[in-house]
Write a protein that holds these residues in place. Structure first.
Motif, PDB file in Angstrom:
ATOM      1  N   VAL A 247       0.830  -1.208   0.000  1.00  0.00           N
ATOM      2  CA  VAL A 247       0.000   0.000   0.000  1.00  0.00           C
ATOM      3  C   VAL A 247       0.864   1.257   0.000  1.00  0.00           C
ATOM      4  CG1 VAL A 247      -1.664   1.337   1.343  1.00  0.00           C
ATOM      5  CG2 VAL A 247      -1.991  -1.115   1.064  1.00  0.00           C
ATOM      6  N   TYR A 248       1.889   1.280   0.836  1.00  0.00           N
ATOM      7  CA  TYR A 248       2.764   2.451   0.891  1.00  0.00           C
ATOM      8  C   TYR A 248       3.502   2.660  -0.436  1.00  0.00           C
ATOM      9  CZ  TYR A 248       2.327   3.582   5.872  1.00  0.00           C
ATOM     10  OH  TYR A 248       1.863   3.993   7.097  1.00  0.00           O
ATOM     11  N   VAL A 249       4.071   1.582  -0.968  1.00  0.00           N
ATOM     12  CA  VAL A 249       4.813   1.693  -2.228  1.00  0.00           C
ATOM     13  C   VAL A 249       3.885   2.130  -3.358  1.00  0.00           C
ATOM     14  CG1 VAL A 249       6.073   0.385  -3.988  1.00  0.00           C
ATOM     15  CG2 VAL A 249       6.593   0.041  -1.569  1.00  0.00           C
ATOM     16  N   ASP A 250       2.690   1.563  -3.392  1.00  0.00           N
ATOM     17  CA  ASP A 250       1.746   1.917  -4.453  1.00  0.00           C
ATOM     18  C   ASP A 250       1.334   3.382  -4.362  1.00  0.00           C
ATOM     19  OD1 ASP A 250       0.180   1.179  -6.714  1.00  0.00           O
ATOM     20  OD2 ASP A 250      -1.602   1.199  -5.453  1.00  0.00           O
ATOM     21  N   PHE A 251       1.144   3.875  -3.153  1.00  0.00           N
ATOM     22  CA  PHE A 251       0.775   5.282  -2.996  1.00  0.00           C
ATOM     23  C   PHE A 251       1.883   6.194  -3.518  1.00  0.00           C
ATOM     24  CE2 PHE A 251       0.734   9.206  -0.414  1.00  0.00           C
ATOM     25  CZ  PHE A 251      -0.494   9.710  -0.822  1.00  0.00           C
ATOM     26  N   ILE A 252       3.123   5.840  -3.212  1.00  0.00           N
ATOM     27  CA  ILE A 252       4.251   6.645  -3.700  1.00  0.00           C
ATOM     28  C   ILE A 252       4.318   6.610  -5.223  1.00  0.00           C
ATOM     29  CG2 ILE A 252       6.771   6.823  -3.730  1.00  0.00           C
ATOM     30  CD1 ILE A 252       6.746   5.739  -0.852  1.00  0.00           C
ATOM     31  N   LEU A 253       4.132   5.421  -5.801  1.00  0.00           N
ATOM     32  CA  LEU A 253       4.211   5.295  -7.255  1.00  0.00           C
ATOM     33  C   LEU A 253       3.068   6.028  -7.956  1.00  0.00           C
ATOM     34  CD1 LEU A 253       5.298   1.560  -7.705  1.00  0.00           C
ATOM     35  CD2 LEU A 253       6.692   3.616  -7.955  1.00  0.00           C
ATOM     36  N   ARG A 254       1.923   6.108  -7.321  1.00  0.00           N
ATOM     37  CA  ARG A 254       0.792   6.813  -7.934  1.00  0.00           C
ATOM     38  C   ARG A 254       1.046   8.316  -8.036  1.00  0.00           C
ATOM     39  NH1 ARG A 254      -3.908   3.797  -8.560  1.00  0.00           N
ATOM     40  NH2 ARG A 254      -3.907   1.770  -7.499  1.00  0.00           N
ATOM     41  N   LEU A 255       1.993   8.812  -7.271  1.00  0.00           N
ATOM     42  CA  LEU A 255       2.326  10.236  -7.338  1.00  0.00           C
ATOM     43  C   LEU A 255       3.248  10.564  -8.506  1.00  0.00           C
ATOM     44  CD1 LEU A 255       2.994  10.924  -3.540  1.00  0.00           C
ATOM     45  CD2 LEU A 255       0.926  11.469  -4.829  1.00  0.00           C
ATOM     46  N   ARG A 256       3.645   9.543  -9.263  1.00  0.00           N
ATOM     47  CA  ARG A 256       4.627   9.764 -10.325  1.00  0.00           C
ATOM     48  C   ARG A 256       4.086  10.618 -11.474  1.00  0.00           C
ATOM     49  NH1 ARG A 256       2.564   4.677 -11.005  1.00  0.00           N
ATOM     50  NH2 ARG A 256       1.939   4.041 -13.120  1.00  0.00           N
ATOM     51  N   VAL A 257       2.776  10.788 -11.565  1.00  0.00           N
ATOM     52  CA  VAL A 257       2.219  11.617 -12.638  1.00  0.00           C
ATOM     53  C   VAL A 257       2.493  13.097 -12.393  1.00  0.00           C
ATOM     54  CG1 VAL A 257       0.420   9.941 -13.159  1.00  0.00           C
ATOM     55  CG2 VAL A 257      -0.038  11.762 -11.520  1.00  0.00           C
ATOM     56  N   PHE A 258       2.816  13.447 -11.155  1.00  0.00           N
ATOM     57  CA  PHE A 258       3.156  14.830 -10.843  1.00  0.00           C
ATOM     58  C   PHE A 258       4.665  15.018 -10.996  1.00  0.00           C
ATOM     59  CE2 PHE A 258      -0.572  13.733  -8.226  1.00  0.00           C
ATOM     60  CZ  PHE A 258      -1.486  14.626  -8.778  1.00  0.00           C
ATOM     61  N   LYS A 259       5.050  16.075 -11.630  1.00  0.00           N
ATOM     62  CA  LYS A 259       6.449  16.302 -11.997  1.00  0.00           C
ATOM     63  C   LYS A 259       7.381  16.243 -10.795  1.00  0.00           C
ATOM     64  CE  LYS A 259       9.406  19.656 -14.379  1.00  0.00           C
ATOM     65  NZ  LYS A 259       9.445  20.962 -15.077  1.00  0.00           N
TER      66      LYS A 259
END
Length: 243
Positions: free
Chosen positions: A118-130
């Motif tokens: 869950v933590y890793v996925d949340f961090i990766l989901r932020l990758r769309v922001f520069k």
């Protein structure tokens, strides 16, 4: 066109999606924290655990539907690293939430892995922001460049785990700490693996009381030279090309 769509409506939708996922993360973390025994149990706490579990199931069901739609759309191209992490971060917390309602003790077996996903996925989901995407991209590229040396280090860790586990199976540790004998950190394969893994950081505490054995000492020196001196410098050289 992509930038126009992102500014026009996609960014707003994704922010809403991230907000829902953040609520999902908070609900799951609150549930497992309250359910861990670290908090005094009572009727109020039990009701909170159930409430947070309901939120996890509801949002998880929504995320599962989104993943199924992606599976249908992308088919064999769906199973990439990101999507596998998405699936894990959705399915595992839902398994835990189901375990809460079943009052089953096996739900605790999945908590650690579930939290990591869950933590890793949340961090990766932020990758769309520069601001987040560039560092994440650099980290992924670094990993791609250094995966060869990492595999070699992993193989050495496995080899030394096997070696020391066998050596300590018939070798007596004689040193004392005060009046107590030194704990054998290689008594089981699991403990041996953890001890050898920390060799990479230069921590050879697991070998306390055994350096009098020339084989143990020689193996430790070889491991330190191969990992700290050679492989880690290779890793640094490869990473410098990416950054």
């Amino acid at each position: 066109i992509i930038n126009f769509k992102w500014r026009k409506f996609a960014k707003t939708r994704y922010v809403i999606f991230i907000g829902l996922y953040f609520l999902y993360l908070l609900s799951f973390m609150a549930a497992v924290t309250l359910d861990s025994g670290r908090v005094h149990q009572g009727n109020v706490i039990n009701h909170l655990i159930i409430s947070f579990s309901i939120i996890v199931l509801a949002l998880g069901f929504m995320f599962i539907i989104a993943e199924i739609m992606q599976m249908i759309a992308y088919r064999k191209h769906y199973f990439g690293t990101y999507n596998v992490i998405d699936l894990g971060s959705t399915i595992l917390p839902m398994i835990y939430a189901v375990g809460v309602f079943l009052r089953s003790s096996w739900r605790f077996e999945y908590v650690g892995i579930s939290m990591l996903f869950v933590y890793v996925d949340f961090i990766l989901r932020l990758r769309v922001f520069k601001e987040f995407g560039i560092p994440i991209f650099i980290m992924i590229e670094i990993f791609k460049r250094v995966r060869g040396p990492i595999v070699i280090i992993a193989m050495m860790v496995f080899a030394y785990t096997h070696i020391y586990w066998l050596l300590f199976s018939y070798m007596e540790v004689t040193d004392l700490v005060g009046d107590s004998p030194v704990t054998n950190d290689f008594s089981t394969p699991q403990r041996a693996l953890v001890s050898v893994f920390f060799f990479v950081t230069g921590s050879f505490g697991g070998l306390s009381g055994a350096f009098g054995n020339p084989t143990v000492a020689l193996l430790a020196i070889v491991f330190s030279f191969m990992t700290a001196v050679l492989l880690l410098n290779i890793l640094i050289a490869l990473m410098s090309d990416v950054v």
